[in-house]
Write a protein that holds these residues in place. Structure first.
Motif, PDB file in Angstrom:
ATOM      1  N   SER A 294       0.008  -1.337   0.083  1.00 22.21           N
ATOM      2  CA  SER A 294       0.139   0.422  -0.096  1.00 22.21           C
ATOM      3  C   SER A 294       0.959   1.722   0.228  1.00 22.21           C
ATOM      4  O   SER A 294       0.331   2.401   0.136  1.00 22.21           O
ATOM      5  N   GLU A 302      -2.250   1.385  -5.147  1.00 24.18           N
ATOM      6  CA  GLU A 302      -3.663   2.813  -5.074  1.00 24.18           C
ATOM      7  C   GLU A 302      -4.561   1.028  -4.666  1.00 24.18           C
ATOM      8  O   GLU A 302      -5.608   1.543  -3.838  1.00 24.18           O
ATOM      9  N   ARG A 305      -4.177   0.008  -1.214  1.00 24.29           N
ATOM     10  CA  ARG A 305      -5.179   1.100  -0.191  1.00 24.29           C
ATOM     11  C   ARG A 305      -6.656   1.289  -0.498  1.00 24.29           C
ATOM     12  O   ARG A 305      -7.273   1.215   1.229  1.00 24.29           O
ATOM     13  N   THR A 306      -7.647   1.081  -1.361  1.00 27.65           N
ATOM     14  CA  THR A 306      -8.418   0.394  -1.190  1.00 27.65           C
ATOM     15  C   THR A 306      -9.329  -0.470  -0.545  1.00 27.65           C
ATOM     16  O   THR A 306     -10.371  -0.028  -0.601  1.00 27.65           O
ATOM     17  N   GLN A 308      -7.597  -1.860   1.440  1.00 26.33           N
ATOM     18  CA  GLN A 308      -7.609  -1.686   2.920  1.00 26.33           C
ATOM     19  C   GLN A 308      -8.856  -0.815   3.502  1.00 26.33           C
ATOM     20  O   GLN A 308      -8.780  -0.925   4.860  1.00 26.33           O
ATOM     21  N   GLU A 309      -8.948   0.298   2.743  1.00 26.42           N
ATOM     22  CA  GLU A 309      -9.635   1.176   3.374  1.00 26.42           C
ATOM     23  C   GLU A 309     -11.421   0.881   3.030  1.00 26.42           C
ATOM     24  O   GLU A 309     -12.062   0.782   4.042  1.00 26.42           O
ATOM     25  N   PHE A 310     -11.551  -0.360   2.522  1.00 21.36           N
ATOM     26  CA  PHE A 310     -12.489  -1.121   2.217  1.00 21.36           C
ATOM     27  C   PHE A 310     -13.265  -2.058   3.637  1.00 21.36           C
ATOM     28  O   PHE A 310     -13.997  -2.226   4.254  1.00 21.36           O
ATOM     29  N   TYR A 311     -11.811  -2.513   3.555  1.00 27.39           N
ATOM     30  CA  TYR A 311     -11.757  -3.558   5.238  1.00 27.39           C
ATOM     31  C   TYR A 311     -12.036  -2.325   6.752  1.00 27.39           C
ATOM     32  O   TYR A 311     -12.773  -2.893   7.445  1.00 27.39           O
ATOM     33  N   LYS A 312     -11.533  -0.888   6.386  1.00 22.95           N
ATOM     34  CA  LYS A 312     -11.144  -0.270   7.211  1.00 22.95           C
ATOM     35  C   LYS A 312     -12.782   0.017   7.641  1.00 22.95           C
ATOM     36  O   LYS A 312     -13.499   0.447   8.561  1.00 22.95           O
ATOM     37  N   GLN A 313     -13.713   0.678   6.691  1.00 19.76           N
ATOM     38  CA  GLN A 313     -15.114   1.253   6.574  1.00 19.76           C
ATOM     39  C   GLN A 313     -15.617  -0.040   6.909  1.00 19.76           C
ATOM     40  O   GLN A 313     -16.686  -0.056   7.379  1.00 19.76           O
ATOM     41  N   THR A 316     -15.684  -0.270  10.542  1.00 15.58           N
ATOM     42  CA  THR A 316     -16.915   0.704  10.725  1.00 15.58           C
ATOM     43  C   THR A 316     -18.111   0.255  10.925  1.00 15.58           C
ATOM     44  O   THR A 316     -18.828   0.505  11.917  1.00 15.58           O
TER      45      THR A 316
END
Ligand code: ADP
Length: 567
Positions: A294, A302, A305-306, A308-313, A316
């Protein structure tokens, strides 16, 4: 099919195509080489035959020049030893011959001479030679002896005026020479080839690599092959060409191999490995695997990172879901508790209300002190309010519609003053009431009082005790507008949006100040029911302004309408 497999198949296809192209190129190269070799072969064969002729020219001259000569015709008859010594014996050396035989027309040997000690002396000539000579005038053939191959030339002896040998033979001249190793060497030098004898009827490879070889038959008098002269030579140009083609092929193969390896390594490093990593992280649901990728600036970075962002969201959302579930559970518990509490409070409230009303009635009949009468009236009023409140609380908790009440006609200013005064007893803050509306309205007085009471109590609850609560009423654009201003904790903009939802409590107070989050939702419902509005303006830490508006068009009692019209 996995991406890796597809990619390797693609590389394989490209590899096969390249191999095919190299093969085609190779085919054309070979064709070219073969064409060069065939042309060279034909040229060399011509050259060889010319060389063969050239080498035998001197030997040929002997038989041709000596056989049409008057002196030779004479010699057949006279056998003059002097002529033989001066001409024939010396001729052997001069014309590269090894033996000379002179025959008379009846085939008898007239003279013979040789400079060779070998078997050539006893050479047996084919019996048909004289007949052939009578017919053809000349003969050229080869004979196999112990010494090797012997070349024989013969001619009819005719007078000097008959170079074409048209006249009948007056004798026969036969000459021979041994085809020695020197002969082969000399011929080889002339024809620029390696020359050797090979057995009769042996097939000679015409083209082999960069070599060309061909043979010339050596025939006996009856035209049967006794041996062959084979010439073999290397075509240097073709040799260089093959070397250059091979070098090209090696360089191309090496370059191709290196490029292939570079492409393979590059694609593995920059494409397949990141894809594999991303796919693995997705299957294992482990975004931590992508931490290194990432940080890359590439498209895969990219993508990582997407992911990772997906897992983060996702996390959440899951956490929010859990929180929502907890909240709903808590709200259900609150609602259950409220419902029970309201149910329990209803009976004593009703009793207090009934009893106070009864005392009030009796007080009117008996001469009781006015102060006592007023107090009993106040108790009855508050008991009624409490019953109404408890009912609304219960309806809200159980998600039911609140109980409808008969509207009453009342003076709004007096009503507001009385509500404020009652609240003044129970809160710490100072209340400053200002403004007048001068309006008599018809609406659900108890519920409207509940809204006002709720807003004043909230203003007090969320402000410090030594602050002031200002209440102002006015008529603006056909509405009665009441403003409740406090100097309390305030409400953030994001919380303001949800403030009138059931059980919603602002983030700045929910863990520090106790509350159920029901009051404002009840106020909102009441205001909607009576046709009014409620809203808030606030800034965190600076206090809040709550507003209610009541449309006079809807709330003015009919009699007032009429009287207003009559005016
Ligand atoms: P409760 O006061 O029991 O929490 P309400 O429905 O009356 O429930 O109020 C909802 C929320 O609105 C409160 O929890 C509080 O966060 C916010 N609030 C209401 N009035 C005020 C005020 N005057 N000042 C600051 N916050 C207020």
């Amino acid at each position: 099919m996995k991406l890796q497999t597809r990619f390797f198949l693609l590389i394989l296809v490209v590899f096969v195509i390249v191999l095919g192209l190299v093969g085609v190129q190779r085919y054309f190269d070979t064709q070219r080489i073969n064409s060069i070799l065939t042309t060279t072969l034909n040229e060399r064969k011509d050259t060889f035959e010319i060389s063969l002729e050239a080498e035998g020219e001197l030997f040929n001259t002997l038989v041709r020049d000596y056989s049409f000569w008057d002196e030779m015709v004479e010699f057949v008859k006279t056998k003059n030893p002097e002529f033989a010594a001066n001409n024939l014996e010396t001729g052997l050396e001069t014309y590269n011959a090894n033996a000379i035989w002179i025959y008379s027309t009846n085939g008898k040997l007239v003279y013979s001479t040789t400079n060779d000690e070998g078997s050539i002396k006893n050479l047996t000539l084919p019996p048909s030679i004289f007949k052939t000579l009578d017919k053809d005038k000349f003969a050229h053939f080869y004979v196999e002896t112990n010494e090797g191959i012997v070349e024989v030339r013969a001619a009819t002896i005719v007078p000097g005026d008959d170079p074409e040998h048209k006249k009948p033979a007056e004798g026969y001249m036969v000459i021979a020479r041994v085809l020695s190793d020197e002969y082969l060497t000399k011929l080889g030098t002339l024809a620029r080839s390696k020359v050797e004898f090979i057995p009769a009827n042996t097939k000679v490879d015409a083209i082999r690599d960069d070599y060309i070889s061909f043979s010339v038959p050596l025939n006996n008098l009856d035209n049967s092959e006794i041996q062959q002269l084979k010439a073999e030579s290397e075509v240097v140009m073709v040799k260089d060409l093959i070397t250059s083609y091979n070098r090209q092929l090696i360089i191309l193969s090496l370059a191709g191999f290196v490029i292939l390896v570079i492409i393979l390594v590059g694609v593995w490093l920059f494409v397949l490995r990141p894809i594999r990593l991303i796919s693995l992280s997705l299957t294992k649901k482990d975004p931590g695997m992508l931490s290194k990728l990432s940080s890359s600036k590439s498209e895969f970075g990219e993508l990582a990172r997407t992911v990772q962002e997906f897992y983060k969201q996702k996390l959440t959302i899951e956490e929010a879901k859990v929180r929502q579930e907890e909240l709903e559970k808590l709200n259900k518990e609150k609602a259950a508790f409220l419902s029970i509490a309201a149910h329990e409070l209803k009976a004593p409230g009703t009793i207090i209300s009934l009893l106070s009303e009864s005392i009030e009635k009796n007080a009117v009949k008996t001469k009781v002190n006015k102060r006592v009468k007023d107090d009993v009236h106040a108790i009855a009023h508050q008991a009624n309010k409490m019953t109404s409140l408890v009912n609304d609380l219960r309806s809200a908790a159980e998600g039911k519609k609140m109980v409808e009440r008969e509207p009453s006609v009342f003076d709004f200013d007096k009503f507001l003053t009385s509500e404020v005064k009652e609240l003044g007893y129970v809160i710490d803050q100072k209340i400053v009431l200002s403004g007048k509306t001068g309006q008599t309205i018809q609406t659900d007085e108890t519920h409207l009082g509940q809204v006002i009471s709720n807003l004043i109590r909230n203003a007090a609850k969320y402000s410090a005790p030594d602050t002031t609560i200002k209440i102002n009423s006015s008529v603006k654009g056909g509405d009665i507008v009441v403003e409740f201003v406090d100097q309390g904790v305030g409400i953030s903009e994001s919380d303001q949006k949800h403030l009138f939802e059931k059980y919603y409590r602002a983030s700045n107070v929910k863990d520090t100040i106790e509350g159920l989050g029901l009051g404002l939702s009840i106020c909102y419902e009441i205001m909607q029911r009576i046709g009014g509005k409620i809203w808030v303006e606030s800034e965190i830490e600076k206090g809040s302004h709550f507003f209610i508006s009541l449309p006079l068009s809807k709330l003015t009692p009919p009699s007032k309408h009429n009287s207003q019209k009559n005016k």
